[in-house]
Design an enzyme around this catalytic site. Structure first.
Site, PDB file in Angstrom:
ATOM      1  N   LYS A  66      -7.081  -6.803   1.371  1.00 42.73           N
ATOM      2  CA  LYS A  66      -6.328  -6.761   2.629  1.00 42.73           C
ATOM      3  C   LYS A  66      -4.861  -6.584   2.336  1.00 42.73           C
ATOM      4  CE  LYS A  66      -6.020  -7.341   7.147  1.00 42.73           C
ATOM      5  NZ  LYS A  66      -5.176  -6.102   7.163  1.00 42.73           N
ATOM      6  N   LYS A  90      -1.030 -14.869  -0.986  1.00 46.42           N
ATOM      7  CA  LYS A  90      -0.762 -15.196   0.426  1.00 46.42           C
ATOM      8  C   LYS A  90      -2.050 -15.579   1.163  1.00 46.42           C
ATOM      9  CE  LYS A  90       2.219 -12.170   2.003  1.00 46.42           C
ATOM     10  NZ  LYS A  90       2.829 -10.995   2.691  1.00 46.42           N
ATOM     11  N   LYS A 102      -2.342  -3.594  -1.430  1.00 50.61           N
ATOM     12  CA  LYS A 102      -1.137  -3.032  -0.825  1.00 50.61           C
ATOM     13  C   LYS A 102      -1.160  -1.532  -1.007  1.00 50.61           C
ATOM     14  CE  LYS A 102       2.637  -4.614   1.103  1.00 50.61           C
ATOM     15  NZ  LYS A 102       2.542  -5.862   1.858  1.00 50.61           N
ATOM     16  N   THR A 186       4.318 -11.842  12.347  1.00 57.42           N
ATOM     17  CA  THR A 186       5.007 -12.200  11.107  1.00 57.42           C
ATOM     18  C   THR A 186       6.295 -12.961  11.442  1.00 57.42           C
ATOM     19  OG1 THR A 186       4.093 -10.211  10.125  1.00 57.42           O
ATOM     20  CG2 THR A 186       5.790 -11.340   8.872  1.00 57.42           C
ATOM     21  N   ASN A 217      10.821  -5.280  12.756  1.00 55.13           N
ATOM     22  CA  ASN A 217       9.823  -6.057  13.494  1.00 55.13           C
ATOM     23  C   ASN A 217       9.875  -7.538  13.121  1.00 55.13           C
ATOM     24  OD1 ASN A 217       7.485  -6.800  14.961  1.00 55.13           O
ATOM     25  ND2 ASN A 217       6.243  -6.491  13.136  1.00 55.13           N
ATOM     26  N   SER A 347      -3.691 -10.726  11.518  1.00 55.31           N
ATOM     27  CA  SER A 347      -4.595  -9.633  11.144  1.00 55.31           C
ATOM     28  C   SER A 347      -6.028 -10.167  10.998  1.00 55.31           C
ATOM     29  CB  SER A 347      -4.178  -9.011   9.814  1.00 55.31           C
ATOM     30  OG  SER A 347      -3.140  -8.078   9.995  1.00 55.31           O
TER      31      SER A 347
HETATM   32  N1  GLU Z   1       2.134  -6.094   5.549  1.00 55.77           N
HETATM   33  C1  GLU Z   1       2.008  -7.470   5.941  1.00 55.77           C
HETATM   34  C2  GLU Z   1       2.233  -8.392   4.764  1.00 55.77           C
HETATM   35  O1  GLU Z   1       2.896  -8.042   3.814  1.00 55.77           O
HETATM   36  C3  GLU Z   1       0.698  -7.734   6.673  1.00 55.77           C
HETATM   37  C4  GLU Z   1      -0.526  -7.438   5.887  1.00 55.77           C
HETATM   38  C5  GLU Z   1      -1.806  -7.497   6.703  1.00 55.77           C
HETATM   39  O2  GLU Z   1      -1.751  -7.879   7.865  1.00 55.77           O
HETATM   40  O3  GLU Z   1      -2.849  -7.155   6.158  1.00 55.77           O
HETATM   41  O4  GLU Z   1       1.848  -9.527   4.776  1.00 55.77           O
END
Ligand code: GLU
Length: 412
Positions: A66, A90, A102, A186, A217, A347
């Site tokens: 993810k 995370k 990522k 976020t 954002n 998410s």
């Molecule tokens: N890009 C965001 C992060 O760095 C969200 C990632 C997601 O929701 O999968 O946490």
């Protein structure tokens, strides 16, 4: 970029400190898979240009990979690797059933027209093909990507597979399986942990001075949330400049100005004293929120931070040397893998809602997000056991949870 090396170093130290078998570091020191592809885009002039794109799949012991996809000219393979490992950590800090990934495309999206941007979004999904999927690897927005881009990616994946797969990607528009509150999530989560950090240090959030670097954002939603809670947002900035007012900036007016002036820097809004982009990190404040890009607070600059609390809304905004200096100066750093985990947490809520085809109210999303963020904050503080380094505590907590999962699966 030093970020990947620093990430490996921290993982090595934490696995050693926890007394993990060497197999744990051996798994975590590199992503399971890093895909490097070229995505074709037919430019308006008729030529076809190929953009280098990455997807790093770090670890999936606890669930599908993810993580977001960023469109940025400075994307590198090492940056994407580091950010994928941060996602692994995370997801374990907030304890949701995902692994870490990522993606990134080396592009300045401002140079593409709408049709080129759509081709790039669809092409990314097309070229990565079966490596992605709702039970394999679930993308989301990141720097310079948004719900519009997620919608095209969702459509491309569904078109290829001949059926709607709403759970393939998160951060979609509400009409096509997006979650209420995902866009603000976020920033909202950053606000929740900032409030908890203030109260833990005996600071009354009402009237507390907050400075935010980055008004995308994440930064804008964090500023809005904290202003609603009674904080004084004394400084804000974006890449072009910023504003300062020790009495507090009018955040709602600033958001309205920004919406009315796309492409302009908020530094031009006559709502405070103009400052430079990096200045919010160093103004007198109770809480500083770096919400821009990586490596903003370094060994050279950390000494100039005045706030007692730093909440890392961006991924990797503080270098290892910068972090050491902040701790030596007695500051509290709420690390990125905790502070900005609200995005991936909602998410997760979006994915659950899509799988159930049952959608929650905004109040529900916010309340459940607060539960996850507050519990994770308390878990990290408990893990620290009085030690100042909450980053190390978050990594310890996450690596222990992950090592248990990998051991149970027979991976070690
Ligand atoms: N890009 C965001 C992060 O760095 C969200 C990632 C997601 O929701 O999968 O946490």
């Amino acid at each position: 970029m030093a970020m990947w090396g620093e990430m490996q170093q921290l993982l090595r130290e934490v696995t050693t400190e926890l007394g993990c078998s060497p197999s744990v570091y051996s798994v975590l020191k590199e992503p399971r898979r890093v895909l490097i592809v070229q995505v074709p885009v037919r430019r308006a002039g008729g030529t076809t240009e190929h953009f280098t794109a990455y997807r790093s799949q770090h670890n999936n012991a606890c669930g599908p990979y993810k993580g977001g996809i960023r469109f940025h000219p400075a994307v590198t393979v090492d940056e994407v690797k580091a950010l994928s490992a941060a996602m692994t950590i995370k997801c374990r800090v907030v304890n949701i059933p995902f692994g870490g990934a990522k993606g990134g495309v080396v592009v300045d999206p401002g140079t593409l027209d709408d049709s080129e941007l759509e081709q790039l979004a669809r092409g990314y999904v097309d070229v990565l093909g079966t490596n992605l999927g709702p039970d394999k690897d679930i993308p989301a927005p990141d720097v310079f990507t948004n719900s519009r881009i997620m919608a095209w990616m969702f459509d491309e994946f569904s078109r290829r597979s001949g059926a709607n797969h709403f759970s393939f990607i998160t951060g979609k528009p509400a009409q096509i399986g997006g979650s209420r509150g995902r866009e603000e999530a976020t920033g909202h989560g950053v606000g929740v942990v900032a409030l908890r950090a203030m109260r833990r240090q005996g600071l009354d959030p009402v009237g507390a001075r907050v400075a935010v670097q980055g008004f995308g954002n994440v930064g804008a939603n964090a500023a809005a949330m904290l202003a609603r809670e009674g904080c004084r947002v004394v400084a804000c900035s974006d890449a072009g400049g910023g504003l300062h007012d020790p009495a507090g900036l009018p955040v709602d007016d600033l958001l309205a100005w920004e919406a009315a002036h796309p492409g302009r820097t908020i530094g031009e809004a006559r709502l405070g004293r103009p400052i430079r982009s990096a200045d919010p990190l160093y103004v007198p404040a109770d809480v500083v929120i770096p919400a821009a890009l990586e490596e903003q607070i370094t060994g050279d600059t950390a000494g100039a931070v005045q706030a007692p609390i730093i909440v890392e809304a961006a991924n990797g905004p503080t270098t290892r040397a910068g972090h050491a200096r902040l701790l030596a100066d007695g500051r509290t750093v709420v690390p990125d893998v905790l502070a900005n985990a609200g995005g991936v947490t909602v998410s997760y809520f979006e994915w659950v809602q899509d799988l159930n085809s049952y959608f929650w109210d905004l109040e529900d999303v916010r309340a459940r997000l607060a539960v996850f963020m507050e519990r994770s904050f308390d878990d990290v503080v408990a893990e620290a056991g009085g030690a100042a380094d909450l980053r190390r505590a978050a990594y310890r907590l996450a690596v222990r949870r992950l090592a248990d999962a990998m051991a149970a699966r027979g991976w070690l």
